[in-house]
Design an enzyme around this catalytic site. Structure first.
Site: not given
Length: 375
Positions: A100-102, A141-142, A212, A214-215, A355
């Site tokens: 996955g991932g953004w 996500e997500y 996660m 962060y961000d 990350w």
């Protein structure tokens, strides 16, 4: 070549330990730490091998989701095998695979039917077995959200739980055949981004949660701020996201503290045309500039070229402010990471996740994590 790393004779293994000790390479301690250090890795710098004994789990990023199947192409498989080969330096190392991932879509579609969920789960289990990896990390996500440009559905909440149930069953079947336990984790956000996740329902299916944290501020948020802050700054408004608020949200959903692994960022975020009040902290801005890895921050920005380092003693987070250019940078550093390690111990959490491995080639921030959890 792959299997030679897993067929060490007793004499060869003993020689390896001596060699590592002589060369200064870190070796995992005999007494296991109660805390886990988990690193996402898109690649590996050989210079970092000296510190591999400080890492409990490396998560290879990323496997691909193609036509509802979890696969690793030949190029990515080479990188994954590089990570798996590190078990020769740290036999206690776990290497799992994230899918996955953004902006990676296909999850909602695959999870929408029983057949799709089974295909996803069985292909993931087959991939892990073939690659000799140790588990799967699901990075959708997500569920129920489309901010990253992927498709979502009102049914994602129920289907995500069903997908993880199916994956857990497939991994267990593969594990019985292969004589091992395949770990299952998720990369998961907090606040409004888990509105379509039934946290209590998925909790029993997972070995741990990669939070996660962060961000928190990015190109889609209206103000600057601490993108990976531990606590709420006095300047934060309303229910602004922080690491502690994320942890409390999951604890309130009855997730055991030891299954929560909070996140650290080996990179910063830069904003331009920032309103000058409070040295740019939690202020409106003109545009998001860039992400900067830790070596770049040290070499070019921290107390250089007009960028002045500030410390928020409430949030336990640093930031940089350039009064001349009105640029603002938020990031993690050894001091903020030390505060996170103390927080992990105080809250009896599972550990720290970061990350991303190649953003810290000298392992300075990794070393801060290790020292904070093992001193």
């Amino acid at each position: 070549m792959r299997h030679m790393f897993f067929r060490l004779t007793t004499r060869w293994a003993a020689g390896l330990v001596v060699l590592l000790a002589v060369t200064g390479m870190a070796v995992a301690a005999d007494t296991a730490s109660p805390y886990r250090i988990v690193g996402y890795a898109t690649g590996w710098d050989p210079a970092q091998t000296k510190d591999v004994g400080k890492i409990d789990t490396l998560i290879f990023a990323f496997a691909q989701l193609k036509d509802g199947r979890v696969v690793v192409d030949d190029n990515r498989a080479k990188t994954l095998q590089t990570l798996l080969a590190l078990k020769s330096a740290n036999p206690k190392l776990t290497v799992t695979v994230s899918v996955g991932g953004w902006s990676v879509g296909g999850f909602s579609e695959a999870a929408s039917t029983a057949a799709g969920r089974q295909q996803f789960a069985d292909s993931a289990a087959q991939m892990l077995s073939t690659q000799h990896a140790d588990g799967l990390d699901v990075d959708w996500e997500y569920p129920g959200h489309h901010e990253s440009g992927i498709k979502s559905s009102a049914d994602d909440k129920a289907n995500f739980t069903l997908l993880l149930k199916t994956i857990r069953a497939s991994l267990d079947r593969a594990g019985q055949k292969d004589g091992k336990h395949y770990a299952l984790s998720v990369a998961i956000a907090d606040g409004p981004f888990v509105s379509d996740i039934d946290i209590p329902a998925i909790n029993p299916l997972l070995d741990w949660f990669n939070l996660m944290t962060y961000d928190f501020v990015n190109s889609n948020t209206p103000t600057t701020g601490h993108h990976t802050g531990l606590h709420a700054s006095p300047l934060i408004k309303g229910d602004g996201r922080t690491t502690d608020r994320a942890v409390q949200q999951f604890l309130a959903a009855d997730v055991p503290a030891q299954k929560l692994v909070i996140g650290a960022a080996l990179y910063g975020r830069e904003f331009a045309d920032v309103h000058a009040d409070h040295d740019g902290l939690y202020q409106t801005y003109g545009h998001f500039v860039n992400m900067l890895n830790w070596p770049d921050l040290k070499q070019h920005y921290i107390n250089k070229q007009g960028y002045v380092r500030h410390w928020d003693d409430v949030a336990k987070a640093p930031w940089l402010w350039n009064a001349k250019t009105r640029h603002f940078i938020t990031y993690d550093d050894p001091q903020s990471i030390a505060a996170k390690m103390a927080y992990i111990k105080a809250e009896h959490l599972g550990g720290i996740m970061y990350w991303e491995q190649t953003n810290d080639p000298a392992d300075e921030l990794l070393d801060a994590m290790w020292r904070g959890l093992n001193k």
